[in-house]
Motif scaffolding. Structure first.
Motif, PDB file in Angstrom:
ATOM      1  N   UNK A  75     -49.622   3.171 -12.224  1.00 17.25           N
ATOM      2  CA  UNK A  75     -48.363   3.089 -11.472  1.00 17.25           C
ATOM      3  C   UNK A  75     -48.474   2.079 -10.328  1.00 17.25           C
ATOM      4  N   UNK A  76     -49.651   2.034  -9.683  1.00 16.16           N
ATOM      5  CA  UNK A  76     -49.848   1.078  -8.586  1.00 16.16           C
ATOM      6  C   UNK A  76     -49.842  -0.346  -9.113  1.00 16.16           C
ATOM      7  N   UNK A  77     -50.415  -0.571 -10.305  1.00 17.13           N
ATOM      8  CA  UNK A  77     -50.390  -1.898 -10.914  1.00 17.13           C
ATOM      9  C   UNK A  77     -48.951  -2.314 -11.216  1.00 17.13           C
ATOM     10  N   UNK A  78     -48.181  -1.408 -11.792  1.00 20.09           N
ATOM     11  CA  UNK A  78     -46.777  -1.701 -12.105  1.00 20.09           C
ATOM     12  C   UNK A  78     -46.000  -2.041 -10.839  1.00 20.09           C
ATOM     13  N   UNK A  79     -46.279  -1.309  -9.771  1.00 25.10           N
ATOM     14  CA  UNK A  79     -45.572  -1.555  -8.506  1.00 25.10           C
ATOM     15  C   UNK A  79     -45.901  -2.935  -7.951  1.00 25.10           C
ATOM     16  N   UNK A  80     -47.188  -3.316  -7.972  1.00 28.25           N
ATOM     17  CA  UNK A  80     -47.585  -4.618  -7.444  1.00 28.25           C
ATOM     18  C   UNK A  80     -46.993  -5.761  -8.267  1.00 28.25           C
ATOM     19  N   UNK A  81     -46.968  -5.594  -9.579  1.00 25.37           N
ATOM     20  CA  UNK A  81     -46.369  -6.627 -10.445  1.00 25.37           C
ATOM     21  C   UNK A  81     -44.878  -6.763 -10.149  1.00 25.37           C
ATOM     22  N   UNK A  82     -44.191  -5.621 -10.018  1.00 27.98           N
ATOM     23  CA  UNK A  82     -42.760  -5.652  -9.690  1.00 27.98           C
ATOM     24  C   UNK A  82     -42.518  -6.333  -8.344  1.00 27.98           C
ATOM     25  N   UNK A  83     -43.392  -6.038  -7.367  1.00 30.26           N
ATOM     26  CA  UNK A  83     -43.284  -6.660  -6.051  1.00 30.26           C
ATOM     27  C   UNK A  83     -43.398  -8.177  -6.154  1.00 30.26           C
ATOM     28  N   UNK A  84     -44.364  -8.647  -6.964  1.00 28.26           N
ATOM     29  CA  UNK A  84     -44.572 -10.085  -7.123  1.00 28.26           C
ATOM     30  C   UNK A  84     -43.390 -10.730  -7.839  1.00 28.26           C
ATOM     31  N   UNK A  85     -42.884 -10.061  -8.870  1.00 27.92           N
ATOM     32  CA  UNK A  85     -41.739 -10.607  -9.604  1.00 27.92           C
ATOM     33  C   UNK A  85     -40.515 -10.727  -8.701  1.00 27.92           C
ATOM     34  N   UNK A  86     -40.289  -9.732  -7.850  1.00 31.56           N
ATOM     35  CA  UNK A  86     -39.152  -9.786  -6.931  1.00 31.56           C
ATOM     36  C   UNK A  86     -39.321 -10.926  -5.933  1.00 31.56           C
ATOM     37  N   UNK A  87     -40.590 -11.133  -5.503  1.00 32.12           N
ATOM     38  CA  UNK A  87     -40.867 -12.219  -4.532  1.00 32.12           C
ATOM     39  C   UNK A  87     -40.622 -13.589  -5.179  1.00 32.12           C
ATOM     40  N   UNK A  88     -41.003 -13.732  -6.454  1.00 30.06           N
ATOM     41  CA  UNK A  88     -40.864 -15.015  -7.151  1.00 30.06           C
ATOM     42  C   UNK A  88     -39.458 -15.215  -7.709  1.00 30.06           C
ATOM     43  N   UNK A  89     -38.729 -14.117  -7.951  1.00 27.11           N
ATOM     44  CA  UNK A  89     -37.395 -14.217  -8.549  1.00 27.11           C
ATOM     45  C   UNK A  89     -37.444 -14.511 -10.021  1.00 27.11           C
ATOM     46  N   UNK A  90     -38.566 -14.144 -10.665  1.00 21.39           N
ATOM     47  CA  UNK A  90     -38.699 -14.396 -12.109  1.00 21.39           C
ATOM     48  C   UNK A  90     -39.613 -13.328 -12.705  1.00 21.39           C
ATOM     49  N   UNK A  91     -39.297 -12.855 -13.915  1.00 23.17           N
ATOM     50  CA  UNK A  91     -40.167 -11.857 -14.557  1.00 23.17           C
ATOM     51  C   UNK A  91     -41.461 -12.506 -15.056  1.00 23.17           C
ATOM     52  N   UNK A  92     -42.565 -11.793 -14.947  1.00 27.51           N
ATOM     53  CA  UNK A  92     -43.859 -12.281 -15.416  1.00 27.51           C
ATOM     54  C   UNK A  92     -44.322 -11.559 -16.676  1.00 27.51           C
ATOM     55  N   UNK A  93     -43.808 -10.359 -16.898  1.00 22.84           N
ATOM     56  CA  UNK A  93     -44.167  -9.571 -18.078  1.00 22.84           C
ATOM     57  C   UNK A  93     -42.891  -9.054 -18.736  1.00 22.84           C
ATOM     58  N   UNK A  94     -42.943  -8.925 -20.063  1.00 23.26           N
ATOM     59  CA  UNK A  94     -41.900  -8.234 -20.822  1.00 23.26           C
ATOM     60  C   UNK A  94     -42.445  -6.873 -21.207  1.00 23.26           C
TER      61      UNK A  94
END
Length: 300
Positions: free
Chosen positions: A34-53
């Motif tokens: 869950x912590x990994x998912x949260x950090x990835x979501x945080x990064x995607x929101x910061x970049x404005x682009x999805x990194x994983x499907x």
């Protein structure tokens, strides 16, 4: 100014991209999925682009993730390489600060066995009666006398500091049976040492007021003990440091009384560095040596 996203989130992305799996990334980083998912979501929101499907119960890199993943991995490799030499140099040298007395009377005689057990590590002994600044980074750890309880330092007690008068057997023979009051008239080594008045008062001797009488003044117990062996007078010494000389007949203890002022020798290191491998290895060796050479009273 660099516009870097949160590096903790970038680190999580790199591990997830390399493994292609959030669960394995979490295991590597010591995190929950869950912590990994949260950090990835945080990064995607910061970049404005999805990194994983999200594909069913798994994940796959998007085009943006495919482009970023290898570059981020190479960047982390470069960071690791940049600090590898620093880590090697840091781990290869252990700097120990201690007093002249502890170094000359005990540690310097035994440090070779630690060096032999760890031949890849260089050891430097910084002997000074000045208190070392452990926060400055020039010294890794220290052995000091005191009462303990220093904020920010992890401290292990090594031995209690006690003291009693000692002389050479020849000096004792020439002066015959001694009483504590006789010390007021015998040549004392370092008579300015406050241990003298403490020991004498505990022995029931009325110590005259005023400055100490003249005598040989030396800067460490190590020198005082050797001066006593040479017959230059009576020295106030810690029996633990001189027990071999007592057994070998180089020194003698004229009195049974051994006094203390509540001080001890301690191994100290900043709390933040107590688990650094080289410091941990030295601490374990030191404590084992102290247990093996536990003080045993020896009367002369």
């Amino acid at each position: 100014m660099r516009r870097l996203p949160p590096l903790s989130a970038v680190r999580v992305f790199e591990a997830a991209a390399r493994h292609g799996n959030f669960t394995r990334a979490a295991e590597e980083l010591g995190m929950t999925q869950a912590a990994v998912s949260y950090q990835v979501k945080l990064l995607e929101e910061r970049l404005g682009a999805p990194l994983f499907r999200r594909e069913g119960r798994g994940v796959a890199l998007t085009d943006a993730g495919v482009r970023a993943g290898p570059q981020v991995s190479r960047a982390f490799d470069a960071i690791d390489q940049a600090f590898a030499q620093v880590r090697a140099e840091e781990e290869g040298l252990l700097v120990i600060s201690t007093s002249n007395t502890f170094a000359n009377a005990w540690l310097a005689w035994r440090l070779g066995s630690f060096q032999m057990a760890h031949p890849d590590m260089a050891v430097r002994l910084d002997t000074s009666d000045a208190i070392a600044d452990l926060d400055a980074g020039d010294v890794d750890c220290a052995i000091r006398a005191g009462r303990g309880g220093w904020p920010g330092l992890a401290a292990d007690k090594l031995l209690d500091v006690d003291f009693t008068p000692m002389v050479s057997p020849a000096f004792l023979k020439s002066h015959g049976a001694m009483r504590p009051a006789d010390l007021l008239h015998l040549p004392l080594i370092s008579p300015h040492d406050p241990w003298w008045s403490a020991w004498l008062r505990e022995a029931g001797v009325d110590v005259p007021a005023g400055p100490p009488r003249p005598g040989v003044r030396l800067d460490s117990q190590a020198h005082e003990g050797h001066a006593a062996m040479a017959g230059q007078g009576v020295a106030m010494l810690t029996p633990f440091f001189w027990r071999n000389d007592l057994v070998e007949g180089k020194l003698a203890m004229p009195f049974d009384q051994v006094s203390t002022r509540g001080y001890a020798y301690w191994f100290v290191v900043p709390e933040s560095r107590r688990n650094v491998p080289k410091i941990k290895r030295f601490r374990e060796w030191l404590l084992e040596e102290m247990v093996r050479e536990r003080p045993v009273p020896v009367l002369g």
